[in-house]
Design an enzyme around this catalytic site. Structure first.
Site, mmCIF file in Angstrom:
data_model
loop_
_atom_site.group_PDB
_atom_site.id
_atom_site.type_symbol
_atom_site.label_atom_id
_atom_site.label_comp_id
_atom_site.label_asym_id
_atom_site.label_seq_id
_atom_site.Cartn_x
_atom_site.Cartn_y
_atom_site.Cartn_z
ATOM 1 N N GLU A 152 0.804 -1.222 0.000
ATOM 2 C CA GLU A 152 0.000 0.000 0.000
ATOM 3 C C GLU A 152 0.837 1.272 0.000
ATOM 4 O OE1 GLU A 152 -3.281 -0.022 2.736
ATOM 5 O OE2 GLU A 152 -3.349 -2.209 2.795
ATOM 6 N N SER A 153 2.149 1.146 -0.157
ATOM 7 C CA SER A 153 2.990 2.345 -0.204
ATOM 8 C C SER A 153 4.196 2.078 -1.090
ATOM 9 C CB SER A 153 3.443 2.750 1.207
ATOM 10 O OG SER A 153 4.269 1.759 1.775
#
Length: 292
Positions: A152-153
């Site tokens: 997610e990053s």
């Protein structure tokens, strides 16, 4: 003798048919590990509600960082503090629950700086959690079934390489948990390789493609995701309203009446993923009879 052969042949046929039916059956995947009050891993599997349990998270790795397993209040992996989970993992596997290591998460520190870095991370995961060997196995001797990518990053680079390197070891289940907007900012290239056995899309905390008063945007997005190359596609949902602060919760009766009939018609429908065990206070009980 001829009758005996026919009976034996039929028995084998029905046994194999049963095996294939069960392997194709839809199920529920759940995340476990980020709340010390959610119960043990063993008790999670013992509910009989889940097909997959994702142990969350290997939250730091890659780019020269020391890998960190973060299991919140459950245990501290330092000094073998989580090795007791080995017996619980084996208990889950004995009940035909697949147990995966989830890497990444929403608050982790992780990245891959190069293809070689991805290969090093794959080797670490294989030796520390899967079928390899290492002096340091944070979850003990038990062999996990595979790896879940909850990225997610950072960038979208080299996750496809990591997936390929893990698949090269053989007998490693791979799953991915992209956000529902297409293309996913981090896993798009990796998912398009077709290496992932299961993709459970996060249809929550994303207003353009989640349930909000009605299922129109949700089902439209689902239909787009069915075109991606994966054996099984799961609808990822919050197990309670408070599990997704930005929305996407679907009451069980609404899911059963307005959503499942449509998505179950998809040829690669696999079931439902829930975030997370800490929030699953009866939700999986309510829907499990309607998943398949």
């Amino acid at each position: 003798m001829a009758a005996h052969k026919i009976t034996t042949t039929l028995s084998i046929f029905f046994l194999l048919s049963s095996i294939f039916r069960s392997s194709d059956a839809a199920g529920i995947a759940i995340y476990w590990g980020q709340n010390g009050n959610e119960g043990s891993l063993a008790s999670t599997c013992a509910t009989g509600n889940y097909e997959f349990v994702n142990i969350a998270f290997l939250s730091s790795f890659g780019s020269g960082q020391a890998p960190v397993l973060n299991l919140a209040g459950h245990c501290n992996p330092d000094n073998n503090g989580c090795a007791f989970l080995s017996d619980e993992i084996n208990s889950c596997k004995s009940q035909n629950v697949k147990v995966l290591l989830s890497i990444g998460g929403g608050a982790g520190s992780y990245s891959l700086s190069s293809a070689d870095d991805a290969k090093q991370v794959a080797n670490f995961i294989w030796n520390s959690y899967l079928g390899g060997q290492s002096d340091s196995r944070p979850l003990g001797a038990a062999v996990l079934d595979g790896v879940d990518f909850d990225i997610e990053s950072g960038s979208g680079q080299f996750w496809d390489v990591l997936a390929q390197e893990l698949k090269n070891f053989g007998q490693v289940i791979l799953s991915a948990a992209p956000q529902c907007p297409i293309p996913d900012a981090h896993l798009d290239a990796a998912i398009k390789t077709g290496l992932f056995d299961s993709v459970w899309v996060q249809f929550y905390n994303n207003p353009p493609c989640m349930f909000a008063d009605n299922a129109d945007n949700l089902l439209s997005s689902w239909n787009q995701w069915t075109a991606f190359p994966t054996s099984k596609l799961y609808m990822g949902l919050p197990a309670a309203r408070e599990a997704a602060p930005s929305g996407g919760f679907i009451p069980a009766d609404v899911l059963i009446s307005q959503v499942l009939p449509t998505i179950k018609a998809s040829s690669n429908y696999g079931g439902v993923m829930l975030w997370s065990k800490a929030f699953d206070n009866g939700y999986s009980d309510s829907i499990k009879g309607s998943i398949g």
